[in-house]
Write an enzyme that holds these catalytic residues in place. Structure first.
Site, PDB file in Angstrom:
ATOM      1  N   HIS A 124      97.358  69.172  72.474  1.00  0.00           N
ATOM      2  CA  HIS A 124      96.372  68.772  71.465  1.00  0.00           C
ATOM      3  C   HIS A 124      96.943  69.180  70.099  1.00  0.00           C
ATOM      4  CE1 HIS A 124      92.598  69.268  69.142  1.00  0.00           C
ATOM      5  NE2 HIS A 124      92.014  68.492  70.040  1.00  0.00           N
ATOM      6  N   ASP A 201      96.505  77.469  76.370  1.00  0.00           N
ATOM      7  CA  ASP A 201      95.339  76.820  75.767  1.00  0.00           C
ATOM      8  C   ASP A 201      94.440  76.383  76.924  1.00  0.00           C
ATOM      9  OD1 ASP A 201      93.504  75.047  74.780  1.00  0.00           O
ATOM     10  OD2 ASP A 201      94.928  73.853  73.617  1.00  0.00           O
ATOM     11  N   GLN A 204      90.494  73.053  78.037  1.00  0.00           N
ATOM     12  CA  GLN A 204      90.034  72.044  79.002  1.00  0.00           C
ATOM     13  C   GLN A 204      90.095  72.565  80.440  1.00  0.00           C
ATOM     14  OE1 GLN A 204      88.662  69.206  78.234  1.00  0.00           O
ATOM     15  NE2 GLN A 204      89.154  69.092  76.060  1.00  0.00           N
ATOM     16  N   LYS A 227      82.862  73.782  74.838  1.00  0.00           N
ATOM     17  CA  LYS A 227      83.364  72.949  75.928  1.00  0.00           C
ATOM     18  C   LYS A 227      83.016  73.555  77.292  1.00  0.00           C
ATOM     19  CE  LYS A 227      87.303  71.231  73.266  1.00  0.00           C
ATOM     20  NZ  LYS A 227      87.090  69.813  73.018  1.00  0.00           N
ATOM     21  N   CYS A 365      93.356  63.358  69.609  1.00  0.00           N
ATOM     22  CA  CYS A 365      94.053  64.457  68.923  1.00  0.00           C
ATOM     23  C   CYS A 365      95.351  64.817  69.651  1.00  0.00           C
ATOM     24  CB  CYS A 365      93.172  65.707  68.790  1.00  0.00           C
ATOM     25  SG  CYS A 365      91.820  65.448  67.675  1.00  0.00           S
TER      26      CYS A 365
HETATM   27  N1  PMP Z   1      93.079  72.298  72.802  1.00  0.00           N
HETATM   28  C1  PMP Z   1      92.616  71.381  73.649  1.00  0.00           C
HETATM   29  C2  PMP Z   1      93.373  71.126  74.928  1.00  0.00           C
HETATM   30  C3  PMP Z   1      91.456  70.684  73.365  1.00  0.00           C
HETATM   31  O1  PMP Z   1      90.982  69.762  74.211  1.00  0.00           O
HETATM   32  C4  PMP Z   1      90.752  70.962  72.159  1.00  0.00           C
HETATM   33  C5  PMP Z   1      89.486  70.209  71.780  1.00  0.00           C
HETATM   34  N2  PMP Z   1      89.504  68.864  72.065  1.00  0.00           N
HETATM   35  C6  PMP Z   1      91.266  71.930  71.312  1.00  0.00           C
HETATM   36  C7  PMP Z   1      92.422  72.583  71.657  1.00  0.00           C
HETATM   37  C8  PMP Z   1      90.559  72.298  70.034  1.00  0.00           C
HETATM   38  O2  PMP Z   1      89.329  72.868  70.343  1.00  0.00           O
HETATM   39  P1  PMP Z   1      88.235  73.144  69.197  1.00  0.00           P
HETATM   40  O3  PMP Z   1      88.087  71.881  68.443  1.00  0.00           O
HETATM   41  O4  PMP Z   1      87.013  73.527  69.961  1.00  0.00           O
HETATM   42  O5  PMP Z   1      88.780  74.253  68.364  1.00  0.00           O
END
Ligand code: PMP
Length: 407
Positions: A124, A201, A204, A227, A365
């Site tokens: 991401h 990270d 997910q 999430k 993203c």
């Molecule tokens: N890493 C991953 C794998 C994500 O899916 C996301 C959110 N889509 C993020 C980082 C960023 O998370 P946040 O917007 O809650 O900071």
């Protein structure tokens, strides 16, 4: 049959019980954010109605009570991810802030000109850009683990990227765009052979199954509350004590100090060293409530029901002519990313929306990943334990309508 009573569970999520465009809402955008059970919503109402007060500062009743509840929430997170100590759990605003904190703080101390940082093609933007910026600041080099056509990381290539210059590896456990589950345990073991720390990270992954940071032996683990059925604006940065002790603070200000004079400041101990300013104590307690909620359902039950949805959905959607699933690893969470032949994902998304079905369209993203896969974007349906096979049938029908309109 699932071990979960889905209809009963759905009653815990008031938002699911509504119509959009005169159709019952089908919420398949759980990868972007999950909905909140009533217990989480009510917890926040209760705090603001009866308990609110700034924590850690006051000697009065409300402040002391809420400080205790905030610190209890930290212990709930500690047990949830099986950290050794509660002070290894830092509350942040989310995954993005957690990664930025590590990239800045770890980078400040350990990364120098010519050093290397390894990330992966599946990341991401939140796990790309902070490292890119660090590399620019320090004249370091960003290396990227490639993937195969199924959307899986190539571990042999990963091994080749590791060098004496590697300072940290930062990878996701689950890809948000494709749902691939990465074998992070093996990746951590490989990095540790030469004492390279690894950041996982978990944005997910925490919502889909049990996490044990000690068993993984990761050096850092990050995730977002929103999430995992918790409130927005709260997240977690887990770090091994030895790293967090050695790393300088990222943000500075109140709470993170021990003593301030105009000449010099000494820093507070963990975890406060990394929690500058008034923390989001309401959402931290809300996150603990969300964790209790999913633990009551049982993370194994959640994982097995979501797998059922994934298998059902994959089979059903793949039967549609011209539909191609993007990301076909055998090891996936309940995410189906797909494209439709000759139909733009935005057009498809708009029609699917009009049927009351919330899916995500675009690059998720993860633009470098889309480039690698030679797609502009995908349509992503991400399922939660409150979704049903009947809802998947509705998505199937909606896609047939899209095909009729644009095909
Ligand atoms: N890493 C991953 C794998 C994500 O899916 C996301 C959110 N889509 C993020 C980082 C960023 O998370 P946040 O917007 O809650 O900071």
């Amino acid at each position: 049959m699932p071990n979960l009573d889905i209809q009963k569970i759905r009653k815990d999520f008031p938002i699911l019980n509504q119509q959009v465009y005169n159709k019952p809402l089908v919420y398949f955008d759980n990868g972007a954010t999950t909905q909140k059970p009533l217990c989480v919503i009510n917890e926040e109402i209760k705090i603001y109605s009866h308990e609110n007060s700034n924590i850690h500062r006051g000697v009065h009743y409300l402040s002391e009570q809420l400080t205790q509840r905030y610190e209890d929430a930290r212990k709930v997170v500690q047990k949830f991810i099986k950290a050794s100590y509660d002070h290894e759990v830092i509350f942040t605003s989310g995954t993005t802030e957690s990664i930025n904190t590590i990239a800045f703080s770890f980078g400040e101390k350990y990364v120098n000109e010519g050093d290397e940082i390894i990330i992966s093609t599946l990341e991401h933007h939140a796990n790309i850009v902070p490292w890119q910026m660090l590399c620019e600041r320090k004249k370091a080099i960003l290396k990227v683990i490639p993937i195969n056509e199924k959307g899986e990381l190539l571990l042999d290539e990963y091994k080749k990227l590791i060098s004496p210059k590697t300072k940290i590896v930062a990878v996701n456990q689950v890809s948000n765009a494709l749902g691939t589950v990465n074998d992070v345990k093996t990746m951590i073991d490989i990095a540790h052979q030469t004492n390279i720390p690894v950041l996982i990270d978990g944005a997910q992954s925490v919502q889909h199954g049990k996490i044990d940071v000690q068993e993984l032996d990761c050096d850092f683990y990050v995730f977002s509350g929103h999430k995992v059925y918790g409130p927005n604006g709260i997240g977690v940065l887990y770090g091994k004590e030895k790293w967090l002790n050695e790393m300088p603070p990222f943000m500075t200000g109140g709470e993170m100090i021990k003593k301030v004079t105009f000449g010099k400041t000494t820093f507070n101990e963990l975890p406060f060293k990394f929690e500058a300013g008034t923390p989001n104590y309401v959402s931290a307690i809300g996150l603990a409530t969300a964790i209790y909620y999913i633990q009551q359902l049982g993370l194994e039950n959640i994982a097995s029901y979501e797998k059922e949805l994934l298998d059902y959905g994959t089979k059903k959607l793949q039967s549609i002519d011209g539909l191609k699933v993007i990301g076909t690893s055998e090891n996936k969470v309940s995410v189906i990313s797909f494209i439709l032949e000759n139909i733009h994902h935005f057009d498809a998304g708009m029609v699917i929306d009009k049927m009351g079905i919330a899916v995500r369209t675009g690059h998720h993203c993860a633009e470098p990943l889309m480039d690698r896969l030679n797609v502009e974007g995908t349509i992503r349906a991400s399922f939660s334990f409150y979704n049903t096979k009947e809802e998947i049938d509705k998505l199937y029908e909606a896609i047939l309508t899209v095909k009729q309109m644009f095909g």
